[in-house]
Write a protein that holds these residues in place. Structure first.
Motif, mmCIF file in Angstrom:
data_model
loop_
_atom_site.group_PDB
_atom_site.id
_atom_site.type_symbol
_atom_site.label_atom_id
_atom_site.label_comp_id
_atom_site.label_asym_id
_atom_site.label_seq_id
_atom_site.Cartn_x
_atom_site.Cartn_y
_atom_site.Cartn_z
ATOM 1 N N ALA A 62 0.851 -1.308 0.035
ATOM 2 C CA ALA A 62 -0.076 0.080 0.076
ATOM 3 C C ALA A 62 0.727 1.302 -0.080
ATOM 4 O O ALA A 62 0.236 2.326 0.180
ATOM 5 C CB ALA A 62 -0.998 0.152 1.193
ATOM 6 N N GLN A 63 2.057 0.972 -0.448
ATOM 7 C CA GLN A 63 3.009 2.282 -0.425
ATOM 8 C C GLN A 63 3.023 2.842 -1.737
ATOM 9 O O GLN A 63 3.137 2.023 -2.948
ATOM 10 C CB GLN A 63 4.111 1.904 0.014
ATOM 11 N N SER A 64 2.962 4.280 -1.803
ATOM 12 C CA SER A 64 2.923 5.075 -3.054
ATOM 13 C C SER A 64 4.491 4.881 -4.067
ATOM 14 O O SER A 64 4.622 5.221 -5.168
ATOM 15 C CB SER A 64 2.917 6.513 -2.962
ATOM 16 N N ASN A 69 -3.236 0.678 -2.942
ATOM 17 C CA ASN A 69 -3.036 2.171 -3.092
ATOM 18 C C ASN A 69 -4.193 2.730 -3.546
ATOM 19 O O ASN A 69 -4.381 4.062 -2.965
ATOM 20 C CB ASN A 69 -1.884 2.283 -4.302
ATOM 21 N N ARG A 111 -6.293 2.989 -0.376
ATOM 22 C CA ARG A 111 -5.803 4.006 0.634
ATOM 23 C C ARG A 111 -5.926 5.451 0.233
ATOM 24 O O ARG A 111 -6.418 6.153 0.896
ATOM 25 C CB ARG A 111 -4.020 3.859 0.583
ATOM 26 N N HIS A 112 -6.198 5.627 -1.276
ATOM 27 C CA HIS A 112 -6.283 7.070 -1.607
ATOM 28 C C HIS A 112 -8.023 7.397 -1.342
ATOM 29 O O HIS A 112 -7.779 8.515 -0.559
ATOM 30 C CB HIS A 112 -6.137 7.144 -3.503
ATOM 31 N N HIS A 166 -1.150 7.863 -4.110
ATOM 32 C CA HIS A 166 -1.423 6.469 -3.915
ATOM 33 C C HIS A 166 -2.546 6.371 -5.108
ATOM 34 O O HIS A 166 -2.382 5.223 -5.849
ATOM 35 C CB HIS A 166 -2.333 6.153 -2.606
ATOM 36 N N THR A 210 -0.227 6.031 -8.304
ATOM 37 C CA THR A 210 0.598 4.793 -8.122
ATOM 38 C C THR A 210 -0.422 3.646 -8.651
ATOM 39 O O THR A 210 0.276 2.828 -9.222
ATOM 40 C CB THR A 210 1.152 4.277 -6.573
#
Length: 479
Positions: A69-71, A103, A106-107, A115, A118
């Motif tokens: 979940a990291q950009s 991502n 999460r956005h 995110h 990504t």
């Protein structure tokens, strides 16, 4: 007392009822976003996270802690993805899909556009390069699992200005959906009961998700019809062949092993949720048969004693080798095994519809907060569900008047900012079959990919015969 239905009988009335709902979505096009998450769902997540409400914040923390979940995630697209046989590289695909989904989610929940960017970059990279799926029979699993997951990730960013929507729709329609459609029609040249329940359900999930994403009504209609009336073991009356008077319905793959039974419940729930968001109530179909099956699996996974009706399924190729396998009892379970499948099911029945789901509710609470791909082991079994149900599906209980209306597909755009903030079982199986001429394609089961998922206890094989169910006493019924 039990009621044998589906493969050998006629559906009979049972104890739990829910209000009826529309049989199909109205209007000329499908609602977007409208797969696992609607615009209303995404707005709810964002508002609850912003307000610091539990258990949403715990679910969101689980999401933000996941490495996918990291950009900074960079895609690694392949022209051909192989699952099964030599040259396997499908781990690359499912890791990238989960990174795109996480991502994007999460956005929506947190509002950071990096995110969304990504997720779009990952999805665009794959649609620009992927041209085919290959491998042995497991290629059908790849098509089904990763097709429905890809569609769900893309649905969250379909209106992002940089997302190549047409190209992505073409990829789903030419690479993933045809394999899944073919499997439901022909079952890889096998007799109709050769493949267990989850094989059908991966294909149904893919064709349904692709149909909604691509606004193909005929495709959606085919999957809904298969879910209700299909001849394979993934249609609801074959997956859940025995309905009991005690409110439980036996899940066929409980006789196989716990991991695949959980996979099947998660997939059927996914199909029901995607259909519901388009106004199609499969959750309530046949007097909420899925609820009764989910209750059965939940009780079993919690360590409860459950009934199991012995059954035999025919195996083999059409006009080729043949055999059969008999299952006599539910497999041994590991009460510690978890999959992120329960929050969605529990919230639908108890919050949307206001009905009791005691075992499902208990196991959902035990699994909370649910994580996603990467949180349940490194192998493919840990990536079969998109997860994060605590964040995504927790909801307030609706009023009786709202619950009685059934599903309502939510319209409106899905722009990238639209919803932003403002185990071990013992194995004793043998096969009375002839080898496949020219290779092992048909015999492949995919089970080797599921870490810790072993053959069910109490499985034996016999030669010949068709699928049948034998009545057993109900002395081991639900409490």
């Amino acid at each position: 007392m039990l009621k044998a239905t589906g493969a050998v009988g006629i559906a009979a009335a049972a104890t739990t009822t829910v209000s009826a709902a529309p049989a199909s979505a109205a209007g000329a096009a499908f609602a977007h976003p409208g797969l696992l998450h609607t615009g209303t769902d995404l707005a709810r997540m964002a508002a609850k996270v912003k307000a610091g409400a539990q258990p949403y914040t715990a679910g969101y923390a689980r999401l933000t802690a996941n490495r996918h979940a990291q950009s900074g995630w960079t895609a690694n697209p392949q022209a051909t993805v192989v699952r099964g046989g030599t040259g396997q590289n499908y781990t690359i695909l499912y890791n990238d899909i989960h990174a795109a989904y996480q991502n994007a989610l999460r956005h929506h929940a947190g509002g950071d556009s990096a995110h969304a960017d990504t997720a779009v970059a990952i999805l665009n990279a794959w649609s620009a390069k992927l041209t085919g799926l290959a491998g042995n029979a497991d290629r059908f699993l790849a098509a089904g699992l990763y097709g429905y997951q890809f569609a769900n990730a893309a649905e969250l960013v379909r209106d992002h200005p940089d997302f190549e929507l047409d190209r992505f729709q073409e990829m789903l329609s030419t690479v993933f959906a045809p394999l899944s459609d073919s499997f439901l029609a022909e079952h890889n040249g096998a007799v109709i009961t050769n493949y267990w329940t989850n094989w059908d359900l991966t294909a149904v999930a893919c064709v349904l998700a692709t149909g909604i994403f691509c606004d193909d009504k005929a495709q959606v209609a085919r999957t809904v019809d298969y879910f209700k009336h299909g001849e394979g073991l993934g249609s609801i009356k074959h997956a859940i062949p025995v309905v009991r008077d005690d409110g439980l319905a036996e899940w066929l793959e409980a006789g196989r092993d716990q991991g695949h039974a959980l996979l099947g419940v998660g997939l059927m729930g996914t199909v029901c949720e995607m259909a519901w968001n388009q106004g199609i109530d499969l959750y309530g179909y046949d007097d909420s048969r899925f609820l009764k099956g989910a209750q059965y699996v939940a009780k079993w996974c919690l360590g409860g004693d459950v009934p199991f009706t012995a059954n035999t399924r025919a195996k083999g190729a059409v006009n080729g080798w043949s055999g059969a396998e008999t299952v006599t009892e539910a497999a041994v379970v590991d009460p510690g095994m978890q999959r992120p499948i329960w929050a969605m099911i529990s919230n639908h029945y108890t919050k949307r519809r206001g009905v009791s789901a005691s075992y499902v509710t208990r196991i959902a609470a035990k699994a909370s907060p649910e994580g996603g791909g990467g949180d349940y082991g490194p192998n493919s079994g840990g990536y079969d569900q998109l997860g994060f149900g605590t964040l995504a599906f927790t909801r307030d209980k609706v009023t009786d008047s709202v619950a009685s209306r059934g599903p309502v597909a939510s319209g409106g755009g899905s722009g990238s900012g639209a919803a932003g903030p403002s185990s071990s079982s013992s194995a004793s199986a043998s096969a009375s079959v002839s080898p496949v001429s020219g290779g092992d394609d048909l015999a492949a089961t995919g089970s080797d990919s599921f870490v810790g998922w072993t053959a069910a206890a109490g499985v034996s094989a016999i030669a010949g015969g068709l699928l049948f169910l034998r009545r057993r006493g109900a002395s081991r019924g639900a409490e």
